[in-house]
Write an enzyme that holds these catalytic residues in place. Sequence first.
Site, PDB file in Angstrom:
ATOM      1  CB  CYS A 102      -1.471 -12.006   5.496  1.00 57.90           C
ATOM      2  SG  CYS A 102      -2.218 -11.240   4.048  1.00 57.90           S
ATOM      3  CG  HIS A 355      -0.118  -6.314   5.637  1.00 59.61           C
ATOM      4  ND1 HIS A 355       0.621  -7.350   6.188  1.00 59.61           N
ATOM      5  CD2 HIS A 355      -1.252  -6.894   5.135  1.00 59.61           C
ATOM      6  CE1 HIS A 355      -0.036  -8.489   6.023  1.00 59.61           C
ATOM      7  NE2 HIS A 355      -1.159  -8.242   5.392  1.00 59.61           N
ATOM      8  CB  CYS A 386      -7.668 -11.472   8.403  1.00 59.91           C
ATOM      9  SG  CYS A 386      -7.104  -9.964   7.593  1.00 59.91           S
ATOM     10  N   GLY A 388      -5.432 -14.297   3.641  1.00 57.38           N
ATOM     11  CA  GLY A 388      -6.090 -14.466   2.359  1.00 57.38           C
ATOM     12  C   GLY A 388      -6.595 -15.877   2.130  1.00 57.38           C
TER      13      GLY A 388
END
Length: 407
Positions: A102, A355, A386, A388
Amino acid sequence: MSSEERRPRALREVVFVDGVRTPFGKAGPKGLYAETRADDLVVRVIRELLRRNPALPAERVDEVAIAATTQIGDQGLTIGRTAALLAGLPKSVPGYAIDRMCAGAMTAVTTTASGIAFGAYDVAIAGGVEHMGRHPMGEGADPNPRFFSEKIVDGSALVMGSTAENLHDRFPHLTKERADAFALASQQKYAKAVANGQIGPELVTVSTRSAEQGWGLATADEPPRPGTTLEGLATLKTPFRPHGNVTAGNAAGLNDGATGCILAAEETAEELGLTAGMRLVGYGFAGVEPEVMGVGPVPSTERALARTGLSISDIGLFELNEAFAVQVLAFLDHFGIADDDERVNPWGGAIAVGHPLASSGVRLMTQLSRQFAERPDVRYGLTAMCVGLGMGATVIWENTNWEGSAT
């Protein structure tokens, strides 16, 4: 030149000049970009950046860094280089691909910005793309069986929604009711920002194709749900756990889209007559337990603040990626910030807009830069997310429009 004659290298200030993005679409066969290539989304972004900044000669771009989480098919083949060629940049302009899930686009920015500060580049284009409809996260991946046989990570670590449920377990005061209320506010703030013309100017229209319906034009984000209510959110299924807390309403969806920005040495921007929206102050990345990856922005922010000599009270605007509402709430609680603090995601966030994994970091930065232009009273802003597999990413920026006096 002898080693005795070499002078110490002075770092340069790095500025964010401009950022654009495609409208974000819903992933899947009925989404905006179901039959549109991922690399074509990036090409459109690069071309638009150059069109909007005619003072930047294409040959002055020293690097193109494009992130994608699933680097396969039309998101593979070193997409930074292929997209640069397809966009018509001179063949002398190199490019590369980045993957930090991300935080891909965010890492593309920090990596190229570091090169600019060091003196290896003067100007770079950084961004990201994710076509989750064509390439679901993890497509083609082969996780090493040792992850589970040796209990290196919990089995839930590879399912992002399950990690969000784990976060609810760890912090039971972060209730589903709080998550739903935060999600509703995201939808409402996004709708208000669109109505006010605050979201929209950064969008680049994209030609879309459909074998069944012909050509179309993507001009607006597809994911927002303006009819969202608390009552409706309360009835949604919890797909990651029976009687759980995480729903499609308090989490970002599966999305397609691309982002990009121009970064430059401050002195180069001045030389070329480019307007700087904000100045890089510092950044931090940190690792956490993969099964609670949503808490990652806490240590990454603490690291960024410590290394820049700032405190959380210095930050006047926050752009936090809303992968899951609970993840943002964990960040806010840790730093003593109210759920409805007006400094946080004033134009809504990923729960509303979407997202597309690796592209989202530059969306956060583009919005922060545009907010800075409206807020000369705010000196510092922060973009964080945050990541992954248990990471956090934070970048701190200074408003070039700040009207205060230096301290």
